[in-house]
Design a protein around this motif. Structure first.
Motif, PDB file in Angstrom:
ATOM      1  N   ASN A  32      -8.388  72.028  17.399  1.00  0.00           N
ATOM      2  CA  ASN A  32      -7.930  73.072  16.360  1.00  0.00           C
ATOM      3  C   ASN A  32      -9.054  74.290  16.157  1.00  0.00           C
ATOM      4  OD1 ASN A  32      -6.776  70.965  14.485  1.00  0.00           O
ATOM      5  ND2 ASN A  32      -8.629  69.527  15.093  1.00  0.00           N
ATOM      6  N   GLY A  33      -9.063  74.839  17.101  1.00  0.00           N
ATOM      7  CA  GLY A  33     -10.013  76.718  17.196  1.00  0.00           C
ATOM      8  C   GLY A  33     -11.453  76.437  17.625  1.00  0.00           C
ATOM      9  N   ALA A  34     -11.864  75.378  18.124  1.00  0.00           N
ATOM     10  CA  ALA A  34     -13.538  75.554  18.419  1.00  0.00           C
ATOM     11  C   ALA A  34     -13.134  76.095  19.641  1.00  0.00           C
ATOM     12  CB  ALA A  34     -13.468  74.041  18.288  1.00  0.00           C
ATOM     13  N   ASN A  35     -15.123  77.158  19.501  1.00  0.00           N
ATOM     14  CA  ASN A  35     -14.917  77.176  20.681  1.00  0.00           C
ATOM     15  C   ASN A  35     -16.470  77.188  21.475  1.00  0.00           C
ATOM     16  OD1 ASN A  35     -14.349  79.610  18.343  1.00  0.00           O
ATOM     17  ND2 ASN A  35     -13.114  80.093  20.839  1.00  0.00           N
ATOM     18  N   ILE A  36     -16.656  76.748  20.725  1.00  0.00           N
ATOM     19  CA  ILE A  36     -18.253  75.843  21.537  1.00  0.00           C
ATOM     20  C   ILE A  36     -18.248  74.825  20.460  1.00  0.00           C
ATOM     21  CG2 ILE A  36     -20.759  75.381  20.564  1.00  0.00           C
ATOM     22  CD1 ILE A  36     -20.665  78.868  20.468  1.00  0.00           C
ATOM     23  N   VAL A  37     -18.334  73.547  22.215  1.00  0.00           N
ATOM     24  CA  VAL A  37     -18.648  71.980  20.840  1.00  0.00           C
ATOM     25  C   VAL A  37     -19.651  71.316  21.844  1.00  0.00           C
ATOM     26  CG1 VAL A  37     -16.637  69.700  21.545  1.00  0.00           C
ATOM     27  CG2 VAL A  37     -15.939  71.987  21.154  1.00  0.00           C
ATOM     28  N   VAL A  38     -20.338  70.512  20.966  1.00  0.00           N
ATOM     29  CA  VAL A  38     -21.277  69.713  21.140  1.00  0.00           C
ATOM     30  C   VAL A  38     -21.902  68.454  20.538  1.00  0.00           C
ATOM     31  CG1 VAL A  38     -24.179  69.925  20.615  1.00  0.00           C
ATOM     32  CG2 VAL A  38     -22.275  71.836  19.734  1.00  0.00           C
ATOM     33  N   PHE A 143     -18.873  83.125  23.860  1.00  0.00           N
ATOM     34  CA  PHE A 143     -19.087  83.016  22.508  1.00  0.00           C
ATOM     35  C   PHE A 143     -20.511  83.170  21.448  1.00  0.00           C
ATOM     36  CE2 PHE A 143     -15.107  80.534  23.425  1.00  0.00           C
ATOM     37  CZ  PHE A 143     -14.608  81.497  23.391  1.00  0.00           C
ATOM     38  N   GLY A 144     -21.088  83.169  22.412  1.00  0.00           N
ATOM     39  CA  GLY A 144     -22.334  83.462  20.978  1.00  0.00           C
ATOM     40  C   GLY A 144     -24.048  83.512  22.593  1.00  0.00           C
ATOM     41  N   LYS A 145     -24.955  83.057  22.098  1.00  0.00           N
ATOM     42  CA  LYS A 145     -26.493  83.421  23.012  1.00  0.00           C
ATOM     43  C   LYS A 145     -26.557  81.354  21.836  1.00  0.00           C
ATOM     44  CE  LYS A 145     -27.284  87.974  24.426  1.00  0.00           C
ATOM     45  NZ  LYS A 145     -28.955  88.922  23.151  1.00  0.00           N
ATOM     46  N   GLY A 166     -36.246  84.077  22.714  1.00  0.00           N
ATOM     47  CA  GLY A 166     -35.302  84.370  23.451  1.00  0.00           C
ATOM     48  C   GLY A 166     -33.651  84.880  23.766  1.00  0.00           C
ATOM     49  N   GLY A 167     -33.594  85.077  22.450  1.00  0.00           N
ATOM     50  CA  GLY A 167     -31.877  85.645  21.535  1.00  0.00           C
ATOM     51  C   GLY A 167     -31.295  84.588  21.372  1.00  0.00           C
ATOM     52  N   ALA A 168     -31.278  83.263  20.945  1.00  0.00           N
ATOM     53  CA  ALA A 168     -30.386  82.364  20.277  1.00  0.00           C
ATOM     54  C   ALA A 168     -29.800  82.872  18.990  1.00  0.00           C
ATOM     55  CB  ALA A 168     -31.078  81.453  20.563  1.00  0.00           C
ATOM     56  N   GLN A 169     -29.304  82.874  18.732  1.00  0.00           N
ATOM     57  CA  GLN A 169     -28.316  83.213  17.842  1.00  0.00           C
ATOM     58  C   GLN A 169     -27.900  81.482  16.509  1.00  0.00           C
ATOM     59  OE1 GLN A 169     -25.171  85.469  19.636  1.00  0.00           O
ATOM     60  NE2 GLN A 169     -25.652  86.837  17.982  1.00  0.00           N
ATOM     61  N   VAL A 170     -28.011  80.451  17.887  1.00  0.00           N
ATOM     62  CA  VAL A 170     -27.911  79.357  17.248  1.00  0.00           C
ATOM     63  C   VAL A 170     -28.885  78.842  17.870  1.00  0.00           C
ATOM     64  CG1 VAL A 170     -25.790  79.018  18.325  1.00  0.00           C
ATOM     65  CG2 VAL A 170     -25.941  77.513  16.217  1.00  0.00           C
ATOM     66  N   LEU A 171     -29.336  77.176  17.368  1.00  0.00           N
ATOM     67  CA  LEU A 171     -29.775  76.018  18.150  1.00  0.00           C
ATOM     68  C   LEU A 171     -29.485  75.319  17.643  1.00  0.00           C
ATOM     69  CD1 LEU A 171     -33.856  77.325  16.168  1.00  0.00           C
ATOM     70  CD2 LEU A 171     -32.406  77.367  18.394  1.00  0.00           C
ATOM     71  N   VAL A 172     -28.453  74.436  18.791  1.00  0.00           N
ATOM     72  CA  VAL A 172     -28.187  73.171  18.593  1.00  0.00           C
ATOM     73  C   VAL A 172     -29.131  72.286  18.909  1.00  0.00           C
ATOM     74  CG1 VAL A 172     -25.571  74.139  18.552  1.00  0.00           C
ATOM     75  CG2 VAL A 172     -26.907  73.509  21.203  1.00  0.00           C
ATOM     76  N   TYR A 173     -28.321  71.293  18.154  1.00  0.00           N
ATOM     77  CA  TYR A 173     -29.644  69.753  18.421  1.00  0.00           C
ATOM     78  C   TYR A 173     -29.221  68.299  18.516  1.00  0.00           C
ATOM     79  CZ  TYR A 173     -33.832  72.345  16.897  1.00  0.00           C
ATOM     80  OH  TYR A 173     -34.683  73.167  16.744  1.00  0.00           O
ATOM     81  N   PRO A 174     -28.742  68.036  20.016  1.00  0.00           N
ATOM     82  CA  PRO A 174     -28.055  66.483  20.062  1.00  0.00           C
ATOM     83  C   PRO A 174     -28.898  65.653  19.716  1.00  0.00           C
ATOM     84  CG  PRO A 174     -27.526  68.038  22.277  1.00  0.00           C
ATOM     85  CD  PRO A 174     -28.716  69.062  21.143  1.00  0.00           C
ATOM     86  N   LEU A 249     -17.267  68.167  12.886  1.00  0.00           N
ATOM     87  CA  LEU A 249     -17.244  68.772  12.174  1.00  0.00           C
ATOM     88  C   LEU A 249     -17.455  69.968  12.534  1.00  0.00           C
ATOM     89  CD1 LEU A 249     -19.269  68.646   9.035  1.00  0.00           C
ATOM     90  CD2 LEU A 249     -21.507  69.318  10.848  1.00  0.00           C
ATOM     91  N   TYR A 250     -16.524  71.223  11.957  1.00  0.00           N
ATOM     92  CA  TYR A 250     -16.383  72.303  12.278  1.00  0.00           C
ATOM     93  C   TYR A 250     -17.619  73.800  11.371  1.00  0.00           C
ATOM     94  CZ  TYR A 250     -12.280  70.501  14.809  1.00  0.00           C
ATOM     95  OH  TYR A 250     -11.752  69.440  14.883  1.00  0.00           O
ATOM     96  N   HIS A 251     -17.322  75.091  11.736  1.00  0.00           N
ATOM     97  CA  HIS A 251     -18.057  75.909  10.877  1.00  0.00           C
ATOM     98  C   HIS A 251     -17.937  76.890  11.602  1.00  0.00           C
ATOM     99  CE1 HIS A 251     -20.303  77.610   7.858  1.00  0.00           C
ATOM    100  NE2 HIS A 251     -21.049  78.545   8.673  1.00  0.00           N
ATOM    101  N   ASP A 252     -16.926  77.413  10.958  1.00  0.00           N
ATOM    102  CA  ASP A 252     -17.179  78.948  11.486  1.00  0.00           C
ATOM    103  C   ASP A 252     -18.519  80.204  11.793  1.00  0.00           C
ATOM    104  OD1 ASP A 252     -14.912  78.658  12.259  1.00  0.00           O
ATOM    105  OD2 ASP A 252     -13.882  80.024  10.454  1.00  0.00           O
ATOM    106  N   LEU A 253     -19.482  80.655  12.963  1.00  0.00           N
ATOM    107  CA  LEU A 253     -20.425  80.760  12.984  1.00  0.00           C
ATOM    108  C   LEU A 253     -20.286  82.625  12.836  1.00  0.00           C
ATOM    109  CD1 LEU A 253     -21.733  79.158  16.373  1.00  0.00           C
ATOM    110  CD2 LEU A 253     -22.071  78.916  13.740  1.00  0.00           C
ATOM    111  N   ASP A 254     -20.873  83.400  11.576  1.00  0.00           N
ATOM    112  CA  ASP A 254     -20.660  84.892  12.022  1.00  0.00           C
ATOM    113  C   ASP A 254     -22.330  85.571  12.247  1.00  0.00           C
ATOM    114  OD1 ASP A 254     -20.876  87.552  11.018  1.00  0.00           O
ATOM    115  OD2 ASP A 254     -20.012  86.838   9.129  1.00  0.00           O
ATOM    116  N   PHE A 255     -21.755  85.689  13.330  1.00  0.00           N
ATOM    117  CA  PHE A 255     -23.293  86.017  14.233  1.00  0.00           C
ATOM    118  C   PHE A 255     -23.901  87.366  13.353  1.00  0.00           C
ATOM    119  CE2 PHE A 255     -22.125  83.664  17.784  1.00  0.00           C
ATOM    120  CZ  PHE A 255     -22.780  82.649  17.689  1.00  0.00           C
TER     121      PHE A 255
END
Length: 285
Positions: A32-38, A143-145, A166-174, A249-255
């Motif tokens: 379904n087009g995901a580039n980053i999977v968590v 696909f990003g920092k 440190g340059g993170a564009q997205v923070l992910v929290y399992p 849950l999907y979302h397109d990230l516009d950095f």
């Protein structure tokens, strides 16, 4: 724009069942087009930290090892950055709550070990996990920092800030958080509100996306509340999952929006780095 996919799932009785189920979800997300999977926190096991039982240490895996090899193969075949939350056996009597980060070519970029370890009724994590010593790495992926933190880390603005610096564009929290039956009637809504609000604040204060992926379903007496979400740099909820359902849950990230936000809300520029020395003290009397 890279597409983020959060795998909100229930727990499974065995690691083999959990792995097979999540492999299916990862491949579906990629289709379904995901580039980053968590994944959610400790996705291969039930949330065993409800009790103190030495036998549960047998659930841990050496990292790196055969498990990360399998995950890397899936990441490579699907062409996705894969963030996986696992139970690590590091050495004799030494265990961590650890996330692995594979780039889209299947290479293991490294580990993040959970830094803040809770100890509450039905969340007996100090019995199992040694506090992490990996610091605050940011992974420069295809696909990003990405900055990766885990569950209880969510409550600490210092952790989010260090990842962002440190340059993170997205923070992910399992995540694995839920309600206990004796607390839910009086405190359930307030607890969820606090959890979501503090993280949306991290997104604003650091001008980045923030994504939390939680378990769903009931294990023992704990009702995991799902509600995985993505917040943009303004703290707006741009995607949110249900309470009860398993879902991707999907979302397109516009950095570019991250950079634009940081230009007009220059919080990093205006920090008084000369005045924060007391933050490294346990208490400021």
């Amino acid at each position: 724009m890279p597409r983020l996919a959060l795998l909100q799932s229930k727990g499974f009785a065995t690691k083999d069942e959990a792995f097979a189920h999540h492999e299916t979800l990862i491949r579906k997300a990629a289709e379904n087009g995901a580039n980053i999977v968590v994944t959610q926190e400790l996705f291969l096991t039930p949330y065993f930290c409800t009790v103190e039982n030495p036998e549960f240490f047998d659930l841990a895996d050496p990292l790196p090892g055969p498990l990360t090899d399998r995950l890397g193969q899936i990441a490579r075949e699907c062409g996705v950055v894969l963030v996986s939350s696992l139970f690590e056996h590091r050495g004799p009597g030494l265990y961590h709550n650890t996330a692995t980060i594979h780039d889209a070519n299947g290479v293991l970029l490294g580990l993040y070990r959970k830094s803040h370890i809770p100890q509450d009724p039905a969340f007996e994590e100090k019995f199992y996990f040694t506090p992490g010593d990996t610091g605050w790495p940011v992974w420069d992926t295809k696909f990003g920092k990405i900055g990766v933190l885990i569950c209880w880390d969510q409550w600490y603005p210092e952790a989010a800030r260090l990842m962002a610096l440190g340059g993170a564009q997205v923070l992910v929290y399992p995540t694995a958080i839920g309600w206990l039956p004796e607390e839910k009637p009086e405190l359930g809504d307030a607890q969820h509100c606090a959890w979501e609000t503090v993280q949306r604040g991290h997104a604003v204060a650091n001008g980045c996306y923030l994504a939390a992926v939680n378990r769903t379903g009931t294990e023992g007496e704990t009702e995991f509340w799902g509600r995985s979400f993505v917040a943009n740099p303004y703290g707006e909820l741009v995607a949110k999952a249900s309470t009860e359902n398993e879902e991707i849950l999907y979302h397109d990230l516009d950095f570019q929006k991250v950079e634009d936000f940081r230009r007009i809300w220059p919080f990093f520029r205006d920090r008084r780095i000369d005045a924060y020395g007391d933050l490294v003290k346990r208490w400021r009397a």
